[in-house]
Motif scaffolding. Structure first.
Motif, short mmCIF file in Angstrom:
data_model
loop_
_atom_site.label_atom_id
_atom_site.label_comp_id
_atom_site.label_asym_id
_atom_site.label_seq_id
_atom_site.Cartn_x
_atom_site.Cartn_y
_atom_site.Cartn_z
N GLU A 258 -4.67 10.76 -1.84
CA GLU A 258 -3.24 10.69 -2.17
C GLU A 258 -2.53 9.60 -1.38
O GLU A 258 -1.71 8.85 -1.92
N ARG A 259 -2.86 9.46 -0.09
CA ARG A 259 -2.22 8.43 0.73
C ARG A 259 -2.59 7.03 0.24
O ARG A 259 -1.74 6.14 0.12
N GLN A 260 -3.89 6.82 -0.02
CA GLN A 260 -4.34 5.50 -0.48
C GLN A 260 -3.73 5.16 -1.83
O GLN A 260 -3.37 4.00 -2.09
N GLY B 200 -0.85 6.16 -2.89
CA GLY B 200 0.55 5.79 -2.65
C GLY B 200 0.68 4.35 -2.19
O GLY B 200 1.53 3.60 -2.67
N TYR B 201 -0.19 3.95 -1.24
CA TYR B 201 -0.15 2.55 -0.77
C TYR B 201 -0.48 1.59 -1.91
O TYR B 201 0.10 0.49 -2.01
N ALA B 202 -1.43 1.96 -2.76
CA ALA B 202 -1.81 1.08 -3.88
C ALA B 202 -0.65 0.88 -4.85
O ALA B 202 -0.47 -0.20 -5.41
N VAL C 212 2.62 0.98 -4.11
CA VAL C 212 3.71 0.16 -3.55
C VAL C 212 3.25 -1.23 -3.16
O VAL C 212 4.07 -2.08 -2.81
N ALA C 213 1.93 -1.47 -3.21
CA ALA C 213 1.42 -2.78 -2.79
C ALA C 213 2.03 -3.94 -3.58
O ALA C 213 2.40 -4.96 -2.98
N SER D 83 4.95 -4.24 -4.87
CA SER D 83 6.32 -4.47 -4.38
C SER D 83 6.30 -5.16 -3.02
O SER D 83 7.10 -6.08 -2.76
N ILE D 84 5.38 -4.74 -2.16
CA ILE D 84 5.28 -5.36 -0.83
C ILE D 84 4.90 -6.82 -0.95
O ILE D 84 5.46 -7.71 -0.28
#
Length: 442
Positions: A13-15, A17-19, A21-22, A24-25
């Motif tokens: 789930e954490r990974q 989430g990062y994927a 928003v990546a 946008s970053i």
């Protein structure tokens, strides 16, 4: 024996989430962070376009092959003109040719492949092609050769200057051109212009920088404060039900809809000391002593830009506050009225607490916008008189584009960015933390 199934690639789930928003970053890094980093890199150089020797960001002793080849060709071509008009100068011109040829041959031997690169650049110049590749155009050179080359050109330039004393009238212009071309050839040698943080220390110690910063802070505090008070009154007015409310709302938004540069030009005419109707009536009402003080004195100029900004952006503030007012249920006012609360008590007990978030957002947006003010001041007063209305953004613009001092201008741009970042942090941490508390708890 049955082989175990190969586990499929799967993100937790954490990974995941990062994927998500990546992108946008990455977008923020490319659009926002990269230009700031580029400005920060430029600010570390004495980088200015009005000085040919500092028109590049150079970290080591280098030669500009484009400038060198171009001026070398012109030097040889002009010497032929001098030979035709001044036969007695043949010995001197032969010495110049020998000295330049010797330096040229030495240069080509300082680096393997330099001869080929020089020929490529020379061919491009002959075909009128620009040399845009820095790796081809610029090359490092030994300090010993640069010193010898500079000394040789100084010596030959002095010899050409001596020829002018006895030169016939027809050869004077050619000799003048030859001196200029020898000087330009010498300018092909580029000294390192990396200065580190010197631009920051110089401009932070400059009184004009602090005057511009104080002007910016004064402009921000006064305009945002007045816009908040007036915007609140306007929002309360157009939030009420009355005949013609739609027309009033449209009329209030007109100043905000006008482009800032156009509004600034309009106020320039209105504040003019001779024909400005606004200046005339202010003098008639006793607000100012003379119509001419608005744009010809420091206090008058600051008052003018503040007045124009308040007129221009108060509708924006009112619009944000109106959005907050319309979220308050009417039943709360009805219940307060039943309990005997008057209008002032309702305002301070119901209205202000309920639109606190809207107020904070409006003040934050307007404060950041006012701190970066540029076009209004630049068009209305140009930062004058005597820099009395110059904001930090206007000062940075003058350094960057009017003086073409990109190093110093970039340093001021970075200072503006850091100031805006600090201002935003203060608002978020000390004033507007409640805006995000509810979201963080979820």
């Amino acid at each position: 024996m049955k082989q175990p199934k190969k586990r499929r690639f799967q993100l937790n789930e954490r990974q995941l989430g990062y994927a998500m928003v990546a992108p946008s970053i990455i977008l923020i890094a490319v659009i926002i962070i990269w230009p700031i980093l580029l400005s920060a890199w430029n600010s570390l150089f004495d980088y200015r376009l009005n000085d040919p020797s500092k028109a590049e960001r150079i970290t080591s002793l280098s030669i500009n092959l484009e400038t060198y080849a171009d001026n070398r060709y012109l030097v040889y071509d002009t010497m032929e003109d001098v030979r035709d008009t001044m036969p007695g100068a043949a010995n001197t011109l032969n010495n110049v040719t020998s000295a330049l040829d010797e330096q040229h041959e030495t240069l080509l031997k300082t680096d393997e492949g330099l001869a080929d690169r020089y020929e490529e650049v020379n061919t491009m110049l002959e075909n009128y092609q620009p040399v845009n590749d820095d790796d081809l155009r610029l090359t490092d050179i030994p300090e010993a050769w640069a010193d010898g080359f500079t000394a040789t050109l100084d010596e030959q330039t002095a010899a050409v200057q001596a020829l002018r004393e006895d030169a016939p009238e027809g050869a004077v212009q050619s000799l003048t051109d030859l001196e200029s071309q020898l000087s330009n050839t010498k300018n092909a040698v580029l000294e390192p212009n990396f200065v580190g943080v010197q631009n920051y220390t110089d401009y932070l110690a400059n009184g004009r920088t602090w005057t511009a910063m104080l002007n910016t802070l004064l402009f921000t505090v006064v305009t945002v404060g007045v816009e908040l008070a007036v915007g609140m009154l306007v929002a309360l007015l157009i939030n009420r039900v009355f005949i013609g409310r739609g027309l009033v709302r449209a009329a209030v938004l007109v100043p905000w809809a006008i482009p800032t540069a156009v509004a600034a030009m309009m106020w320039t005419f209105l504040f003019d000391g001779q024909s400005g109707i606004m200046a005339y009536y202010m003098a008639q009402l006793g607000i100012i002593d003379d119509p001419g003080v608005l744009l010809s004195t420091g206090a008058g100029g600051m008052f003018s830009v503040m007045f124009a900004d308040i007129w221009k952006t108060t509708p924006y503030m009112a619009l944000l506050l109106l959005a907050g007012l319309q979220t308050i249920p009417r039943s709360m006012y009805e219940a307060a009225a039943v309990d005997g609360a008057n209008k002032f008590q309702q305002f301070f007990s119901i209205t202000l607490p309920m639109i606190r978030s809207a107020i904070l957002v409006a003040v934050l947006f307007r404060a950041l916008d006012a701190f970066r003010v540029f076009d209004l001041i630049y068009v209305l007063t140009g930062g004058g008189p005597a820099n009395s209305t110059e904001s930090i953004s206007v000062y940075a613009y003058k350094l960057l584009f009017e003086q073409q001092n990109f190093g110093a201008g970039s340093a001021l741009s970075v200072i503006v960015f850091l100031s805006v970042a600090l201002l935003s942090t203060i608002f978020i941490k000390l004033i507007g933390s409640d805006l995000f508390s509810g979201r963080l708890k979820q």
